[in-house]
Design a protein around this motif. Structure first.
Motif, PDB file in Angstrom:
ATOM      1  N   LYS A 504      36.173  42.420  37.578  1.00 55.19           N
ATOM      2  CA  LYS A 504      36.517  42.700  38.968  1.00 55.19           C
ATOM      3  C   LYS A 504      35.542  42.027  39.937  1.00 55.19           C
ATOM      4  O   LYS A 504      35.927  41.632  41.042  1.00 55.19           O
ATOM      5  CB  LYS A 504      36.569  44.211  39.191  1.00 55.19           C
ATOM      6  N   GLU A 507      36.790  38.592  40.248  1.00 58.72           N
ATOM      7  CA  GLU A 507      37.981  38.610  41.104  1.00 58.72           C
ATOM      8  C   GLU A 507      37.591  38.564  42.579  1.00 58.72           C
ATOM      9  O   GLU A 507      38.145  37.779  43.357  1.00 58.72           O
ATOM     10  CB  GLU A 507      38.807  39.876  40.829  1.00 58.72           C
ATOM     11  N   GLU A 511      38.225  35.457  45.233  1.00 58.69           N
ATOM     12  CA  GLU A 511      38.994  35.625  46.476  1.00 58.69           C
ATOM     13  C   GLU A 511      38.187  35.146  47.671  1.00 58.69           C
ATOM     14  O   GLU A 511      38.715  34.498  48.583  1.00 58.69           O
ATOM     15  CB  GLU A 511      39.374  37.097  46.654  1.00 58.69           C
ATOM     16  N   PRO A 516      41.042  32.277  43.499  1.00 61.83           N
ATOM     17  CA  PRO A 516      41.388  33.544  42.858  1.00 61.83           C
ATOM     18  C   PRO A 516      41.700  33.369  41.370  1.00 61.83           C
ATOM     19  O   PRO A 516      42.009  32.268  40.912  1.00 61.83           O
ATOM     20  CB  PRO A 516      42.639  33.979  43.621  1.00 61.83           C
ATOM     21  N   ILE A 517      41.626  34.457  40.641  1.00 66.53           N
ATOM     22  CA  ILE A 517      42.000  34.436  39.229  1.00 66.53           C
ATOM     23  C   ILE A 517      43.519  34.335  39.132  1.00 66.53           C
ATOM     24  O   ILE A 517      44.240  35.174  39.676  1.00 66.53           O
ATOM     25  CB  ILE A 517      41.487  35.690  38.496  1.00 66.53           C
ATOM     26  N   ILE A 576      43.341  46.739  36.086  1.00 66.44           N
ATOM     27  CA  ILE A 576      43.525  45.304  35.851  1.00 66.44           C
ATOM     28  C   ILE A 576      44.902  45.048  35.265  1.00 66.44           C
ATOM     29  O   ILE A 576      45.592  44.100  35.646  1.00 66.44           O
ATOM     30  CB  ILE A 576      42.417  44.771  34.916  1.00 66.44           C
ATOM     31  N   TYR A 580      47.888  42.327  36.445  1.00 65.80           N
ATOM     32  CA  TYR A 580      48.297  41.188  35.606  1.00 65.80           C
ATOM     33  C   TYR A 580      49.281  41.684  34.549  1.00 65.80           C
ATOM     34  O   TYR A 580      49.019  41.656  33.356  1.00 65.80           O
ATOM     35  CB  TYR A 580      47.062  40.555  34.946  1.00 65.80           C
TER      36      TYR A 580
END
Length: 607
Positions: A504, A507, A511, A516-517, A576, A580
């Motif tokens: 996180k 992440e 951002e 970003p991921i 998470i 995703y």
């Protein structure tokens, strides 16, 4: 007399032509029919760095180790962008050479080297392997010159044959690792070192060849930092044996330090330490083989280097080296006989003295590997003992030949004079000869798809084609094989951390820096990591993610792209999982990506 010389010259010429033809056939066969792509994470890492250099981006990397990011953020006093991330892990020389080749063939343009829909081998893998094979063949030539100078053409020819038919050398050549470049540089270094020993033994000044040897040892150090330990052995010998005492040794030290200044300054700026992330490979030895663990940590303070049991750890690494001495010396059975040759009183002073230089350098390498660690992996990237295999083989052959010639049966039967050499070559070449037909048949069957591949765990086509379409260039991929993603997909990739908290954090940083991921990629690299116990130990919070693909394939409708992480109940990971939750199998069961959106092309996602 002239007729006899003509016969000898003709026979020698025929043998050399046959050797050259076999060498060319083996090189072409291995590079095309038998080649399945790169096999080493370090090779892929160096290759993608080389591509960035060719693009004018300097020593930057798309493979981001969490601990390297931690070092960079500590050095800069805060978060740093994932774009243009500086590498301080790999040694510089091999990426620089590959970068020059990539620039020459236009490989800096990824679109010009995309894989076709039926290709299974990435063509740039073959380019990298070709460079390695080129240096391997050059090494054979330099070794022949060296051994001819030390002994004679017969010993030199057999040594060259044993190198040519050595399966280990070919495996390293095709792996993409820098060992063949190192073998070439080491062969050149000891060639001039022998000339220095020869000059010293004859009362002449050894300064010029000794310094030239030092230049090659410096280049060797730039090809792999571990070889500094080999150079240390040379420096000690030169300081004691060459006159004026100490001058040559100090000169070589100065050469190595001068060559290291820029890489150390650069590493210090990027990571806060002059030795960069490369120093942390010491965890592989002193921490009992846990380099991967420290590379994936996001906070180095939580993984301090424990020096408890230091003596036992170094003894363990030393015992591994000696118990595996034949494999470490490239599997050439006669190479360890070098140590017995130390007991033989060679008449020529240069031959006798040169043995002790070889031994000192080998001991230096052994000490370095005892501290930094080495495994029995046939393609261990820290394997530097194999550099000694050719010269040790030459001494072993000479020693056995001397003993063989003293046997009464050999003295009475001239046809047995070279029988021992035929037996040695036959035994040492057997592994390559036995494996060759099976590999050749498999390779010929796959010619329509561009050759074999190294699946599992690598599928270049599954990474190069889909990921380049689905993941925009600005996005980051979290993966258990980030080196392969960086090389084949040409996308930034971070090694999956062990905790959801670290994930996180990346992440949030991504951002903030508009990187970003984009997805999480799981491959056989993780879910074949030694059973459930091994997976749980390595991947901790993400254990359920690692096994999710196989569980889903066994228990769910494989067309269902939602409901990832079915077995996990941890709140952090569930959070998470909800983000995703689109699952797509690049290769059913084994190569799976998890995205925060349905599939779409990269250009659409970037709009």
């Amino acid at each position: 007399m002239s007729n006899s010389s003509s016969v000898v010259d003709t026979g020698t010429l025929i043998r050399r032509i046959l050797f050259f033809l076999v060498m060319v056939l083996l090189a072409l066969g291995n590079l095309f029919t038998l080649f399945g792509g790169l096999t080493s994470p370090q090779a892929m890492d160096q290759a993608q760095i080389a591509r960035e250099i060719a693009r004018g981006n300097g020593f930057t990397t798309k493979f981001i180790r969490p601990v390297a990011y931690y070092q960079a953020s500590q050095a800069k006093g805060g978060a740093v962008p994932f774009d243009g991330f500086k590498d301080t892990y790999e040694s510089p020389l091999n990426p620089l050479i590959n970068a020059a080749v990539f620039k020459l063939i236009g490989a800096d343009d990824a679109d010009a080297w995309k894989m076709g829909p039926k290709e299974m081998v990435y063509q740039l893998d073959r380019v990298v392997a070709t460079v390695c094979v080129f240096f391997f063949l050059l090494s054979i030539g330099v070794t022949y010159l060296l051994v001819s100078r030390i002994f004679d053409a017969k010993i030199a020819g057999v040594t060259a044959l044993l190198m040519l038919f050595c399966e280990t050398f070919w495996n390293y050549s095709l792996s993409g690792l820098p060992q063949m470049l190192m073998l070439f540089l080491f062969s050149c270094a000891i060639y001039f070192a022998y000339r220095a020993v020869e000059a010293s033994s004859e009362g002449r000044s050894p300064f010029v060849p000794a310094i030239v040897a030092g230049v090659f040892f410096t280049l060797l150090a730039l090809a792999h930092w571990m070889t500094v330990w080999i150079a240390l052995g040379y420096i000690i010998y030169a300081a004691v044996a060459f006159r004026p005492r100490g001058v040559i040794g100090i000169s070589v030290i100065v050469l190595i330090l001068l060559a290291s200044i820029y890489p150390m300054i650069r590493a210090s700026d990027a990571s806060g330490t002059p030795f960069g992330t490369a120093f942390l490979t010491v965890y592989n030895g002193l921490a009992s083989g846990s380099e991967e663990t420290v590379m994936r940590t996001d906070d180095l303070e939580t993984a301090p280097l424990s020096l408890d049991g230091l003596t036992l750890k170094t003894v363990r690494s030393t015992l591994i080296q000696f118990s595996q001495i034949i494999p470490f010396l490239a599997g050439i059975l006669v190479a360890p006989v070098f140590f017995l040759s130390l007991l033989h009183p060679f008449k020529r002073a240069a031959i006798a003295n040169f043995r002790w230089l070889i031994l000192l350098m080998f001991v230096g390498a052994a000490v370095g590997l005892a501290l930094y660690g080495i495994t029995s992996d046939p393609l261990d990237p820290n394997q530097i003992h194999l550099l000694f295999a050719p010269v040790m083989t030459a001494y072993g052959l000479a020693f056995i030949s001397i003993l063989w010639s003293r046997l009464e049966i050999v003295a009475q039967n001239s046809f047995l004079k070279n029988a021992h050499l035929f037996v040695i070559v036959t035994i040492c070449a057997a592994p390559l000869a036995i494996a060759m037909p099976t590999k050749a048949i498999a390779g010929i069957r796959q010619q329509g798809t561009g050759g074999l591949n190294n699946w599992p765990p690598y599928r270049p086509d599954a990474l190069n084609i889909p990921l380049r379409q689905w993941i925009p260039e600005n996005e980051l991929i979290v993966s258990d094989q980030p080196w392969a993603v960086a090389w084949y997909a040409d996308r930034k990739s971070i090694w999956i951390p062990p905790t959801a908290k670290a994930f996180k954090k990346y992440e949030e940083i991504g951002e903030n820096f508009q990187t970003p991921i984009g997805c999480i990629l799981i491959s056989p690299t993780s879910h074949e990591a030694g059973g459930m116990a091994g997976i749980a130990y390595k991947y901790r919070d993400f254990t359920s993610l690692v096994i999710d693909g196989r569980v889903a394939a066994s228990t769910l409708n494989t067309k269902d792209t939602a409901s990832a992480f079915q077995l996990d109940q941890k709140p952090d990971v569930q959070e998470i999982a909800r983000r995703y939750h689109y699952r797509f199998a690049l290769v059913p069961l084994d190569l799976v990506i998890y995205m925060d959106r349905p599939l779409r092309l990269a250009d659409e996602a970037s709009q």
